[in-house]
Write a protein that holds these residues in place. Structure first.
Motif, PDB file in Angstrom:
ATOM      1  N   GLU A   4      -6.627   1.317   1.479  1.00 49.42           N
ATOM      2  CA  GLU A   4      -6.865   0.410   1.056  1.00 49.42           C
ATOM      3  C   GLU A   4      -5.627   0.044   0.621  1.00 49.42           C
ATOM      4  OE1 GLU A   4      -8.676  -2.836  -2.156  1.00 49.42           O
ATOM      5  OE2 GLU A   4      -8.568  -0.489  -2.182  1.00 49.42           O
ATOM      6  N   LEU A   5      -4.733   0.996   0.294  1.00 49.48           N
ATOM      7  CA  LEU A   5      -3.329  -0.215  -0.415  1.00 49.48           C
ATOM      8  C   LEU A   5      -2.477   0.058   0.810  1.00 49.48           C
ATOM      9  CD1 LEU A   5      -3.096   2.436  -3.384  1.00 49.48           C
ATOM     10  CD2 LEU A   5      -3.204  -0.025  -3.432  1.00 49.48           C
ATOM     11  N   ILE A   6      -2.507   0.989   1.738  1.00 49.43           N
ATOM     12  CA  ILE A   6      -1.528   0.953   2.467  1.00 49.43           C
ATOM     13  C   ILE A   6      -2.026  -0.519   3.954  1.00 49.43           C
ATOM     14  CG2 ILE A   6      -1.086   1.915   5.191  1.00 49.43           C
ATOM     15  CD1 ILE A   6      -1.441   4.519   3.631  1.00 49.43           C
ATOM     16  N   GLN A   7      -2.758  -0.453   4.100  1.00 46.82           N
ATOM     17  CA  GLN A   7      -3.604  -1.753   4.960  1.00 46.82           C
ATOM     18  C   GLN A   7      -3.133  -3.183   4.234  1.00 46.82           C
ATOM     19  OE1 GLN A   7      -4.807  -1.910   7.351  1.00 46.82           O
ATOM     20  NE2 GLN A   7      -4.931  -4.365   7.734  1.00 46.82           N
ATOM     21  N   LYS A   8      -3.617  -3.419   2.913  1.00 52.84           N
ATOM     22  CA  LYS A   8      -3.206  -4.288   1.836  1.00 52.84           C
ATOM     23  C   LYS A   8      -1.837  -4.281   1.391  1.00 52.84           C
ATOM     24  CE  LYS A   8      -7.306  -5.142  -0.448  1.00 52.84           C
ATOM     25  NZ  LYS A   8      -8.339  -5.103  -1.382  1.00 52.84           N
ATOM     26  N   LEU A 137       2.937 -17.210  -5.201  1.00 53.02           N
ATOM     27  CA  LEU A 137       2.678 -17.887  -3.706  1.00 53.02           C
ATOM     28  C   LEU A 137       4.209 -19.366  -3.838  1.00 53.02           C
ATOM     29  CD1 LEU A 137       0.354 -18.933  -1.137  1.00 53.02           C
ATOM     30  CD2 LEU A 137       1.951 -20.586  -2.108  1.00 53.02           C
ATOM     31  N   LYS A 138       4.303 -19.858  -4.887  1.00 48.24           N
ATOM     32  CA  LYS A 138       5.439 -20.450  -5.386  1.00 48.24           C
ATOM     33  C   LYS A 138       6.760 -20.696  -4.895  1.00 48.24           C
ATOM     34  CE  LYS A 138       7.037 -25.392  -5.663  1.00 48.24           C
ATOM     35  NZ  LYS A 138       6.129 -26.302  -6.625  1.00 48.24           N
ATOM     36  N   SER A 139       6.904 -19.363  -5.459  1.00 53.49           N
ATOM     37  CA  SER A 139       7.926 -18.560  -5.363  1.00 53.49           C
ATOM     38  C   SER A 139       8.055 -17.655  -4.020  1.00 53.49           C
ATOM     39  CB  SER A 139       8.139 -17.657  -6.992  1.00 53.49           C
ATOM     40  OG  SER A 139       7.776 -16.881  -6.488  1.00 53.49           O
ATOM     41  N   GLY A 140       7.756 -18.185  -2.972  1.00 54.57           N
ATOM     42  CA  GLY A 140       7.535 -17.133  -1.897  1.00 54.57           C
ATOM     43  C   GLY A 140       7.200 -16.115  -1.532  1.00 54.57           C
ATOM     44  N   ASN A 141       6.885 -15.273  -2.910  1.00 57.36           N
ATOM     45  CA  ASN A 141       6.291 -13.796  -2.892  1.00 57.36           C
ATOM     46  C   ASN A 141       4.984 -13.680  -3.129  1.00 57.36           C
ATOM     47  OD1 ASN A 141       9.093 -12.918  -4.202  1.00 57.36           O
ATOM     48  ND2 ASN A 141       8.385 -14.601  -5.486  1.00 57.36           N
ATOM     49  N   ALA A 142       4.368 -12.903  -1.635  1.00 58.79           N
ATOM     50  CA  ALA A 142       2.952 -12.045  -1.911  1.00 58.79           C
ATOM     51  C   ALA A 142       2.921 -11.354  -2.961  1.00 58.79           C
ATOM     52  CB  ALA A 142       2.849 -11.361  -0.669  1.00 58.79           C
ATOM     53  N   VAL A 143       1.523 -11.349  -3.462  1.00 51.04           N
ATOM     54  CA  VAL A 143       1.179 -10.734  -4.885  1.00 51.04           C
ATOM     55  C   VAL A 143       0.186  -9.918  -4.782  1.00 51.04           C
ATOM     56  CG1 VAL A 143       0.126 -12.874  -5.508  1.00 51.04           C
ATOM     57  CG2 VAL A 143       0.981 -10.853  -7.044  1.00 51.04           C
ATOM     58  N   ILE A 144      -0.058  -8.128  -4.969  1.00 48.47           N
ATOM     59  CA  ILE A 144      -0.656  -7.316  -4.803  1.00 48.47           C
ATOM     60  C   ILE A 144      -1.511  -7.116  -6.226  1.00 48.47           C
ATOM     61  CG2 ILE A 144      -1.839  -5.297  -4.631  1.00 48.47           C
ATOM     62  CD1 ILE A 144       0.468  -5.056  -1.832  1.00 48.47           C
ATOM     63  N   GLU A 185      -6.637   6.512  -9.747  1.00 52.04           N
ATOM     64  CA  GLU A 185      -6.581   7.126  -8.519  1.00 52.04           C
ATOM     65  C   GLU A 185      -5.234   6.406  -7.905  1.00 52.04           C
ATOM     66  OE1 GLU A 185      -8.766  10.107  -9.919  1.00 52.04           O
ATOM     67  OE2 GLU A 185      -9.116   8.199  -9.803  1.00 52.04           O
ATOM     68  N   THR A 186      -5.751   5.192  -7.840  1.00 53.24           N
ATOM     69  CA  THR A 186      -6.084   4.160  -6.987  1.00 53.24           C
ATOM     70  C   THR A 186      -5.158   3.727  -7.390  1.00 53.24           C
ATOM     71  OG1 THR A 186      -7.722   4.155  -5.603  1.00 53.24           O
ATOM     72  CG2 THR A 186      -6.426   1.893  -5.864  1.00 53.24           C
ATOM     73  N   VAL A 187      -4.542   3.568  -8.589  1.00 53.77           N
ATOM     74  CA  VAL A 187      -3.305   2.310  -9.588  1.00 53.77           C
ATOM     75  C   VAL A 187      -2.478   3.437  -9.592  1.00 53.77           C
ATOM     76  CG1 VAL A 187      -4.087   3.645 -12.440  1.00 53.77           C
ATOM     77  CG2 VAL A 187      -3.295   1.144 -11.831  1.00 53.77           C
ATOM     78  N   LEU A 188      -2.570   4.569 -10.288  1.00 52.52           N
ATOM     79  CA  LEU A 188      -0.953   5.363  -9.622  1.00 52.52           C
ATOM     80  C   LEU A 188      -0.702   5.153  -8.352  1.00 52.52           C
ATOM     81  CD1 LEU A 188      -2.303   8.438 -11.863  1.00 52.52           C
ATOM     82  CD2 LEU A 188      -0.324   7.476 -12.467  1.00 52.52           C
ATOM     83  N   ALA A 189      -1.250   5.423  -7.597  1.00 52.83           N
ATOM     84  CA  ALA A 189      -0.921   5.047  -6.212  1.00 52.83           C
ATOM     85  C   ALA A 189       0.090   3.349  -5.789  1.00 52.83           C
ATOM     86  CB  ALA A 189      -1.744   5.474  -4.856  1.00 52.83           C
ATOM     87  N   LEU A 190      -0.791   3.142  -6.493  1.00 49.38           N
ATOM     88  CA  LEU A 190      -0.099   1.207  -6.437  1.00 49.38           C
ATOM     89  C   LEU A 190       1.141   1.479  -7.220  1.00 49.38           C
ATOM     90  CD1 LEU A 190       0.144  -1.088  -5.865  1.00 49.38           C
ATOM     91  CD2 LEU A 190      -1.155  -2.234  -8.008  1.00 49.38           C
ATOM     92  N   MET A 191       1.396   2.402  -7.962  1.00 43.62           N
ATOM     93  CA  MET A 191       2.599   2.315  -9.183  1.00 43.62           C
ATOM     94  C   MET A 191       3.830   3.112  -8.433  1.00 43.62           C
ATOM     95  SD  MET A 191       1.295   3.946 -12.602  1.00 43.62           S
ATOM     96  CE  MET A 191      -0.183   2.948 -13.366  1.00 43.62           C
ATOM     97  N   LYS A 192       3.449   3.623  -6.904  1.00 43.30           N
ATOM     98  CA  LYS A 192       4.355   4.614  -6.265  1.00 43.30           C
ATOM     99  C   LYS A 192       4.215   3.889  -4.934  1.00 43.30           C
ATOM    100  CE  LYS A 192       3.076   9.035  -8.575  1.00 43.30           C
ATOM    101  NZ  LYS A 192       4.687   8.950  -9.698  1.00 43.30           N
ATOM    102  N   LEU A 193       3.920   2.924  -4.581  1.00 38.27           N
ATOM    103  CA  LEU A 193       4.434   2.003  -3.294  1.00 38.27           C
ATOM    104  C   LEU A 193       5.063   1.641  -2.937  1.00 38.27           C
ATOM    105  CD1 LEU A 193       1.209   2.204  -1.653  1.00 38.27           C
ATOM    106  CD2 LEU A 193       0.889  -0.231  -1.569  1.00 38.27           C
ATOM    107  N   ASN A 194       6.335   2.140  -2.958  1.00 36.40           N
ATOM    108  CA  ASN A 194       7.458   1.642  -2.315  1.00 36.40           C
ATOM    109  C   ASN A 194       7.558   0.781  -1.143  1.00 36.40           C
ATOM    110  OD1 ASN A 194       7.458   4.147  -4.798  1.00 36.40           O
ATOM    111  ND2 ASN A 194       9.513   3.077  -4.577  1.00 36.40           N
ATOM    112  N   ARG A 195       7.346   1.853  -0.717  1.00 31.12           N
ATOM    113  CA  ARG A 195       7.115   1.006   1.017  1.00 31.12           C
ATOM    114  C   ARG A 195       7.103  -0.369   1.164  1.00 31.12           C
ATOM    115  NH1 ARG A 195       4.589   3.834   6.441  1.00 31.12           N
ATOM    116  NH2 ARG A 195       5.031   2.636   7.910  1.00 31.12           N
TER     117      ARG A 195
END
Length: 416
Positions: A4-8, A137-144, A185-195
């Motif tokens: 889910e994290l990789i796809q998003k 969105l107004k500042s041109g950023n995507a958000v997860i 586990e998912t939130v910890l993975a999100l914290m390391k989603l540097n890619r």
């Protein structure tokens, strides 16, 4: 790393590229459409929010946290108004902050650009879902987004509404996405989603923020807790001071800009504290005080060392009598969280001293700490209040969600 994290993450990267060059008029059209959709879907949003409320009550969630979780028609209308106001604000993207010519004739400029993909981790505050979506969105950023499990149904409903509006205005749904897996586990993975993530913003209590700081490898903008003080100087208008404190403590005790501590000059304590106590009792606020404060109060518990450190987020306040502004400022330096601090005084010199010496994101003279808010500052909304000094400080609005790049114009120059 979950699928889910990789796809998003991939969808967010693609959306961030799209948003980096989309026209301001198109972003504003989307925001106005989102504001209208929020108002149109109030009954449906409230139905989903009620699911969260009932589950939270069954778990024994306290009243202050329930207040943060609860949506009402008025609150949704306020959220929609914030989105509408965001559409009216200047678009920061592309703004040239400086332009100069160097010795060889290069025109060098500094221009605002989006941060890219922003990750948001937040607790049971569903309004953050919309605030973050609109500002990013107004500042041109995507958000997860990764909201707390206590607000799952509310966040899911709001995100679906945002994505339906994105589709209607031909924006990619990767602009705003919600992580539906609320496991640790998912939130910890999100914290390391540097890619995929360029920056991570946590918004919530001290425990959440510290967890993100301890585990994230993605750069973090820290939004802090609010152990906010009001110092009542010997030259204060006592009626004004009482109103400021009651507003700061009682208008909404569960938020980070609520007043938690009161420091009172010893020369006015005898007159002021009984006045303040009466008003606090009418609002059913529990008082804790130091030994000197308790001598002027009819009721109250002796404050402990833990009290001075605590952000109550509820109907409790601690009061200390101080000798002068030096002692008040020293107390704030020791126990404050660099969020919002206030002085009530008619003495210009004392107000200037307080402004200069108090280290906080917002420092007030003769006003409630409750004004530390992106909406009140004219930002339309905010993602949080940053209490750190890098990359931003204070309410995080549109400009704070940008970085810069240098743009250089030449006429064939080469370096010798």
């Amino acid at each position: 790393m979950t699928e889910e994290l990789i796809q998003k993450g991939k969808l967010a990267k693609e959306a961030a590229h799209f948003l980096s060059f989309v026209e301001t008029t198109e972003k504003n059209r989307f925001l106005l459409g989102l504001s209208a959709a929020l108002l149109e879907k109030i009954p449906e949003i409230l139905t989903e929010n009620e699911k969260d409320i009932q589950i939270a009550k069954a778990k024994g969630m306290n009243a202050n946290l329930l207040d943060r979780l609860r949506l009402t028609p008025a609150r949704i209308e306020a959220i929609a108004e914030g989105v509408r106001q965001t559409s009216q604000l200047p678009d920061p993207i592309g703004e040239v902050l400086q332009m100069w010519k160097n010795e060889v004739g290069l025109q060098i400029g500094k221009q605002r650009v989006p941060l890219g993909v922003i990750g948001m981790i937040y607790e049971a505050r569903p309004n953050v879902t919309i605030d973050a979506a609109a500002l990013c969105l107004k500042s041109g950023n995507a958000v997860i987004l990764r909201g707390g499990s206590d607000a799952f149904y509310s966040n899911l409903a709001l995100t679906k509404l945002v994505q339906a509006t994105l589709k209607a205005y031909q924006f990619p749904i990767g602009c705003v996405q919600l992580i539906e897996d609320t496991s640790r586990e998912t939130v910890l993975a999100l914290m390391k989603l540097n890619r995929y993530l360029d920056v991570l913003i946590p918004r919530g209590g001290a425990q959440l923020i510290q967890s993100v700081l301890n585990h994230a490898t993605v750069p973090v903008i820290e939004t802090g807790t609010g152990n906010c003080h009001v110092y009542v100087d010997q030259h204060a208008d006592l009626e004004m001071a009482e109103k400021i404190i009651i507003n700061g403590k009682c208008s909404r005790p569960s938020v980070c800009n609520a007043t938690e501590k009161v420091l009172v000059h010893e020369k006015i304590a005898k007159d002021f504290l009984p006045l303040l106590e009466k008003s606090l009792q009418q609002e059913q606020v529990e008082i804790r005080g130091d030994e000197r404060a308790l001598t002027y109060l009819q009721q109250g518990k002796l404050a402990t060392e833990e009290d001075w450190q605590t952000e109550y987020l509820g109907p409790i306040i601690a009061i200390k009598v101080v000798a002068d502004s030096d002692e008040a400022i020293a107390h704030i330096h020791q126990y404050g969280t660099k969020h919002s601090e206030a002085i009530v005084t008619k003495d210009y010199g004392e107000s200037r001293k307080f402004h200069r010496q108090v280290d906080a994101a917002a420092v007030y003279v003769n006003a409630s700490t409750r004004f530390t808010d992106g909406f009140e500052f004219g930002f339309g909304a905010e993602i949080g209040i940053s209490t750190q000094k890098l990359h931003v400080r204070g309410p995080i609005g549109l400009n704070e969600l940008t970085s810069t790049k240098y743009i250089i114009f030449g006429e064939g120059q080469i370096r010798e």
